[in-house]
Design a protein around this motif. Structure first.
Motif, PDB file in Angstrom:
ATOM      1  N   ARG A  46       0.839  -1.200   0.000  1.00  3.52           N
ATOM      2  CA  ARG A  46       0.000   0.000   0.000  1.00  3.52           C
ATOM      3  C   ARG A  46       0.871   1.246   0.000  1.00  3.52           C
ATOM      4  O   ARG A  46       1.939   1.198   0.597  1.00  3.52           O
ATOM      5  CB  ARG A  46      -0.896   0.010   1.261  1.00  3.52           C
ATOM      6  CG  ARG A  46      -2.121  -0.875   1.161  1.00  3.52           C
ATOM      7  CD  ARG A  46      -3.238  -0.080   0.599  1.00  3.52           C
ATOM      8  NE  ARG A  46      -4.426  -0.931   0.334  1.00  3.52           N
ATOM      9  CZ  ARG A  46      -5.572  -0.419  -0.089  1.00  3.52           C
ATOM     10  NH1 ARG A  46      -5.700   0.875  -0.276  1.00  3.52           N
ATOM     11  NH2 ARG A  46      -6.584  -1.213  -0.342  1.00  3.52           N
ATOM     12  N   GLY A  77     -10.107  -0.696   1.666  1.00  2.00           N
ATOM     13  CA  GLY A  77      -8.999  -1.119   2.530  1.00  2.00           C
ATOM     14  C   GLY A  77      -8.676   0.062   3.420  1.00  2.00           C
ATOM     15  O   GLY A  77      -9.562   0.751   3.918  1.00  2.00           O
ATOM     16  N   ARG A  78      -7.369   0.326   3.550  1.00  2.00           N
ATOM     17  CA  ARG A  78      -6.958   1.490   4.325  1.00  2.00           C
ATOM     18  C   ARG A  78      -7.311   2.790   3.590  1.00  2.00           C
ATOM     19  O   ARG A  78      -7.356   3.847   4.191  1.00  2.00           O
ATOM     20  CB  ARG A  78      -5.451   1.431   4.611  1.00  2.00           C
ATOM     21  CG  ARG A  78      -5.152   0.782   5.957  1.00  2.00           C
ATOM     22  CD  ARG A  78      -3.652   0.635   6.156  1.00  2.00           C
ATOM     23  NE  ARG A  78      -3.132  -0.521   5.431  1.00  2.00           N
ATOM     24  CZ  ARG A  78      -1.870  -0.640   5.036  1.00  2.00           C
ATOM     25  NH1 ARG A  78      -1.004   0.327   5.256  1.00  2.00           N
ATOM     26  NH2 ARG A  78      -1.469  -1.725   4.406  1.00  2.00           N
TER      27      ARG A  78
END
Ligand code: AOF
Ligand code: ZN
Length: 359
Positions: A46, A77-78
């Motif tokens: 990421r 996700g994040r």
């Protein structure tokens, strides 16, 4: 897309369970196409490639085309999904390559884009992109890592000489290429025979890439690896896993564990480490590609189990002759399920590579 695929290679082996994806954003204001943003999945997985490329392009992303080597993600996700981010940035057209088997993404990324009015072209150079992220795809689809077999053969088809330790078969350029192959793998695997005979470190020693050594794995069912082995010496810097059977000496195991060695794969079949189960365990540890570097017995076992996805054969110019250990495989004996991908030379050494299609 070819450029995006080449770019994606940059972080292979460094994105954990995520594929290393490439993104190139191109706009044309009448003066011809111009690259305004590039991105690769970041180290650790990421941010995603699209996020990086969009950040670089900034307002220039509006009205541009994005080339992505994998279908843009559709899950939270994040960060929010890349498909939404591309649409929100005003990307007019997305050209995608490999399909993503991840059920959170598969087909959904393109649907988000189309719903937002973005033009989508799918599967451009999809085979080439899939080849580049074979580890990710094989781990997702088969729950095991991609297995790459690498062998160095003498002119007479030998991989070493009995009792002679490390025998040099190929030259410097080929050796450096092998180190580059290690850089892109998550783990390098050998048998205990090779570990005892050669005492290799199996680390990457290319200038500037010393920090990119993959984990090392030794198939050593009776735990014969001595604590003095070079493999153990660097365990704090580069992980070392031993695949041993459950009955192996607990004291030897404990001693190596105290040095930082980790143990995997205790299942055995006919007294041997069960390779399919071991591969499953390695995939569960997050490994997407394993480079098998010998010796003959281990190589044969992987071939017999049909666990090999890619074969790389280096051939040196000199013969080994008497006392040589015959290679379990040569160019003439590549199974029919493989196709030749490339052929090249490194100095006096010849190199050929074959792959088995993933789908
Ligand atoms: C993209 N661009 O560069 C990559 C993608 O754990 P997460 O949230 O990072 O999600 C992992 C999933 O994201 C992975 O399984 C794959 O489907 C996708 N990877 N997607 O849009 C990228 N690396
Ligand atoms: Zn994404």
């Amino acid at each position: 897309m070819a450029a995006a695929i080449r770019l994606s290679r940059r972080n292979l082996g460094r994105t954990a369970t995520n594929p290393s994806v490439g993104t190139i954003i191109v706009r044309d204001d009448g003066g011809g196409p111009m690259i305004v943003g590039t991105g690769v999945t970041a180290v650790g997985g990421r941010p995603h490639a699209e996020t990086e490329a969009l950040a670089e392009a900034g307002p220039l992303a509006k009205g541009a085309t994005a080339y992505v080597t994998l279908e843009p993600c559709a899950h939270h996700g994040r960060t929010p999904p890349c498909a939404n981010a591309l649409a929100a940035a005003g990307i007019r057209r997305v050209v995608g390559s490999a399909s993503d088997p991840d059920p959170r993404v598969s087909g959904k990324g393109y649907a988000i884009l189309r719903d937002a009015g973005v033009e989508v072209v799918e599967r451009v150079l999809a085979k080439e992109a899939a080849e580049q992220m074979a580890g990710y795809l094989i781990r997702s689809l088969r729950k095991r890592p991609e297995v790459i077999l690498k062998l160095a053969l003498s002119a007479d088809g030998m991989i070493g000489r009995k009792g002679a330790g490390q025998v040099s078969i190929t030259g410097d350029a080929a050796r450096r290429e092998v180190h580059l192959i290690r850089v892109e793998a998550d783990a390098v695997l050998i048998g205990i025979g090779t570990a005892l005979e050669d005492d290799p470190a199996l680390t990457v020693r290319l200038p500037g890439l010393e920090g990119r050594s993959p984990a090392r794995i030794v198939l050593d069912r009776h735990i014969r690896l001595p604590e003095t082995a070079k493999l153990v010496a660097e365990v704090d810097r580069v992980p070392l896993y031993i695949a041993a059977c459950a009955e192996a000496d607990p004291q030897r195991k404990a001693a190596l564990e105290r040095r930082g060695v980790r143990f995997v794969g205790t299942e055995t079949v006919d007294g041997r480490i069960a390779l399919p189960e071991l591969m499953e365990d390695l995939a569960a540890l997050g490994m997407a590609s394993v480079l098998v570097e010998g010796g003959a017995e281990v190589t044969r076992a992987f071939l017999d189990e049909e666990l090999v996805d890619r074969i790389i054969l280096f051939t040196g110019p000199e013969a080994i002759g008497d006392g040589g250990i015959a290679s379990p495989i040569d160019a003439a004996g590549i199974p029919a399920s493989f196709r030749k991908l490339r052929e090249t030379s490194f100095g006096e050494d010849h190199c050929a590579e074959w792959v088995r299609d993933i789908f």
